[in-house]
Write a protein that holds these residues in place. Structure first.
Motif, PDB file in Angstrom:
ATOM      1  N   GLU A 119       0.853  -1.193   0.000  1.00  0.00           N
ATOM      2  CA  GLU A 119       0.000   0.000   0.000  1.00  0.00           C
ATOM      3  C   GLU A 119       0.886   1.238   0.000  1.00  0.00           C
ATOM      4  N   GLY A 120       0.551   2.182  -0.869  1.00  0.00           N
ATOM      5  CA  GLY A 120       1.323   3.412  -0.957  1.00  0.00           C
ATOM      6  C   GLY A 120       2.431   3.375  -1.987  1.00  0.00           C
ATOM      7  N   ASN A 121       2.656   2.226  -2.634  1.00  0.00           N
ATOM      8  CA  ASN A 121       3.646   2.187  -3.710  1.00  0.00           C
ATOM      9  C   ASN A 121       3.204   3.116  -4.831  1.00  0.00           C
ATOM     10  N   VAL A 122       4.139   3.862  -5.388  1.00  0.00           N
ATOM     11  CA  VAL A 122       3.847   4.717  -6.534  1.00  0.00           C
ATOM     12  C   VAL A 122       4.724   4.241  -7.687  1.00  0.00           C
ATOM     13  N   GLU A 123       4.071   3.717  -8.728  1.00  0.00           N
ATOM     14  CA  GLU A 123       4.809   3.225  -9.887  1.00  0.00           C
ATOM     15  C   GLU A 123       5.291   4.388 -10.747  1.00  0.00           C
ATOM     16  N   ALA A 124       6.477   4.237 -11.306  1.00  0.00           N
ATOM     17  CA  ALA A 124       7.048   5.251 -12.178  1.00  0.00           C
ATOM     18  C   ALA A 124       6.311   5.256 -13.516  1.00  0.00           C
ATOM     19  N   VAL A 125       6.152   6.435 -14.095  1.00  0.00           N
ATOM     20  CA  VAL A 125       5.554   6.556 -15.424  1.00  0.00           C
ATOM     21  C   VAL A 125       6.531   5.928 -16.414  1.00  0.00           C
ATOM     22  N   ASP A 126       6.033   5.118 -17.323  1.00  0.00           N
ATOM     23  CA  ASP A 126       6.883   4.396 -18.275  1.00  0.00           C
ATOM     24  C   ASP A 126       7.965   3.605 -17.550  1.00  0.00           C
ATOM     25  N   GLY A 127       7.601   2.996 -16.428  1.00  0.00           N
ATOM     26  CA  GLY A 127       8.577   2.331 -15.599  1.00  0.00           C
ATOM     27  C   GLY A 127       8.617   0.829 -15.717  1.00  0.00           C
ATOM     28  N   GLU A 128       8.167   0.256 -16.820  1.00  0.00           N
ATOM     29  CA  GLU A 128       8.254  -1.198 -16.986  1.00  0.00           C
ATOM     30  C   GLU A 128       9.547  -1.547 -17.700  1.00  0.00           C
ATOM     31  N   ARG A 129      10.268  -2.529 -17.153  1.00  0.00           N
ATOM     32  CA  ARG A 129      11.547  -2.949 -17.719  1.00  0.00           C
ATOM     33  C   ARG A 129      11.647  -4.469 -17.762  1.00  0.00           C
ATOM     34  N   ALA A 130      12.359  -4.970 -18.752  1.00  0.00           N
ATOM     35  CA  ALA A 130      12.686  -6.397 -18.800  1.00  0.00           C
ATOM     36  C   ALA A 130      13.904  -6.615 -17.909  1.00  0.00           C
ATOM     37  N   ALA A 131      13.908  -7.730 -17.207  1.00  0.00           N
ATOM     38  CA  ALA A 131      15.022  -8.040 -16.307  1.00  0.00           C
ATOM     39  C   ALA A 131      15.145  -9.549 -16.147  1.00  0.00           C
ATOM     40  N   GLN A 132      16.318  -9.966 -15.717  1.00  0.00           N
ATOM     41  CA  GLN A 132      16.547 -11.360 -15.362  1.00  0.00           C
ATOM     42  C   GLN A 132      16.147 -11.542 -13.899  1.00  0.00           C
ATOM     43  N   VAL A 133      15.590 -12.694 -13.560  1.00  0.00           N
ATOM     44  CA  VAL A 133      15.246 -13.007 -12.178  1.00  0.00           C
ATOM     45  C   VAL A 133      15.524 -14.485 -11.952  1.00  0.00           C
ATOM     46  N   TYR A 134      15.846 -14.827 -10.715  1.00  0.00           N
ATOM     47  CA  TYR A 134      16.112 -16.218 -10.349  1.00  0.00           C
ATOM     48  C   TYR A 134      14.896 -16.781  -9.624  1.00  0.00           C
ATOM     49  N   VAL A 135      14.279 -17.804 -10.251  1.00  0.00           N
ATOM     50  CA  VAL A 135      13.068 -18.440  -9.716  1.00  0.00           C
ATOM     51  C   VAL A 135      13.463 -19.744  -9.041  1.00  0.00           C
ATOM     52  N   PHE A 136      12.978 -19.939  -7.828  1.00  0.00           N
ATOM     53  CA  PHE A 136      13.310 -21.122  -7.035  1.00  0.00           C
ATOM     54  C   PHE A 136      12.516 -22.315  -7.559  1.00  0.00           C
ATOM     55  N   MET A 137      13.192 -23.402  -7.869  1.00  0.00           N
ATOM     56  CA  MET A 137      12.532 -24.532  -8.512  1.00  0.00           C
ATOM     57  C   MET A 137      12.014 -25.618  -7.547  1.00  0.00           C
ATOM     58  N   PRO A 138      12.754 -26.027  -6.506  1.00  0.00           N
ATOM     59  CA  PRO A 138      12.206 -27.075  -5.627  1.00  0.00           C
ATOM     60  C   PRO A 138      11.215 -26.470  -4.619  1.00  0.00           C
ATOM     61  N   THR A 139       9.994 -26.206  -5.070  1.00  0.00           N
ATOM     62  CA  THR A 139       9.017 -25.476  -4.258  1.00  0.00           C
ATOM     63  C   THR A 139       8.678 -26.179  -2.935  1.00  0.00           C
TER      64      THR A 139
END
Length: 182
Positions: A119-139
């Motif tokens: 709550e209270g987050n303010v997104e930047a205008v034109d603020g979407e970016r592609a990025a690499q992320v590490y997803v945990f596999m053994p859930t």
């Protein structure tokens, strides 16, 4: 010229949602020291961001979190820019075989609101970016409890910024895998 000998212009970026949100941990992993010269620090930016469609949980018996896909959740983290191929290789090694590196879209934040609810987050205008992320596999190794950055800072950070410790449990033959492009 071989791949490793080619120049690298630092065009990679990644979304960090756990221990790597702390720049000193990132520097320890990528440069083997928690304090880097200003010239190296200036190559990187760390901007608050959110990753929609994922959920962050604590990894059982560990100091770090993992994320998994979950349409009902959003993960608060940072977008790190200026990463080189060498940085990405060290990050793959650090994350290890439990993680898969994927390309995702993150939303930059101009203002961070409540870290628990968003709550209270303010997104930047034109603020979407592609990025690499590490997803945990053994859930099955994830707890139901959310991972807490402030708890990590208070109780574990000193251990994670010792260069001799960072790769102690990493298997050099099992880096993170790279997901196929969508």
């Amino acid at each position: 010229m071989t791949e490793s000998a080619q120049s690298d212009d630092g065009v990679h970026c990644a979304f960090f949602y756990g221990t790597l949100m702390v720049p000193e941990v990132f520097y320890t992993v990528c440069y083997n020291t928690k304090t880097v010269p200003d010239a190296i620090a200036a190559q990187h930016t760390f901007t608050p961001a959110i990753l929609p469609g994922y959920c962050r949980r604590r990894v059982k018996w560990a100091d770090y979190p993992g994320i998994t896909e979950d349409a009902d959740h959003t993960v608060l983290g940072i977008l790190a820019t200026g990463l080189t191929r060498a940085n990405m290789g060290k990050l793959d090694h650090f994350e290890g075989a439990e993680y898969e590196r994927r390309t995702v879209k993150v939303k930059l934040l101009e203002k961070v609101g409540d870290v628990k609810t968003g709550e209270g987050n303010v997104e930047a205008v034109d603020g979407e970016r592609a990025a690499q992320v590490y997803v945990f596999m053994p859930t099955q190794h994830l707890e139901e409890k959310e991972w807490d950055l402030e708890e990590f800072r208070k109780e574990k950070l000193k251990l994670w910024t010792r260069a001799d410790l960072v790769f102690a449990d990493c298997d050099p033959d099992k880096p993170a895998t790279l997901a196929s492009a969508v």
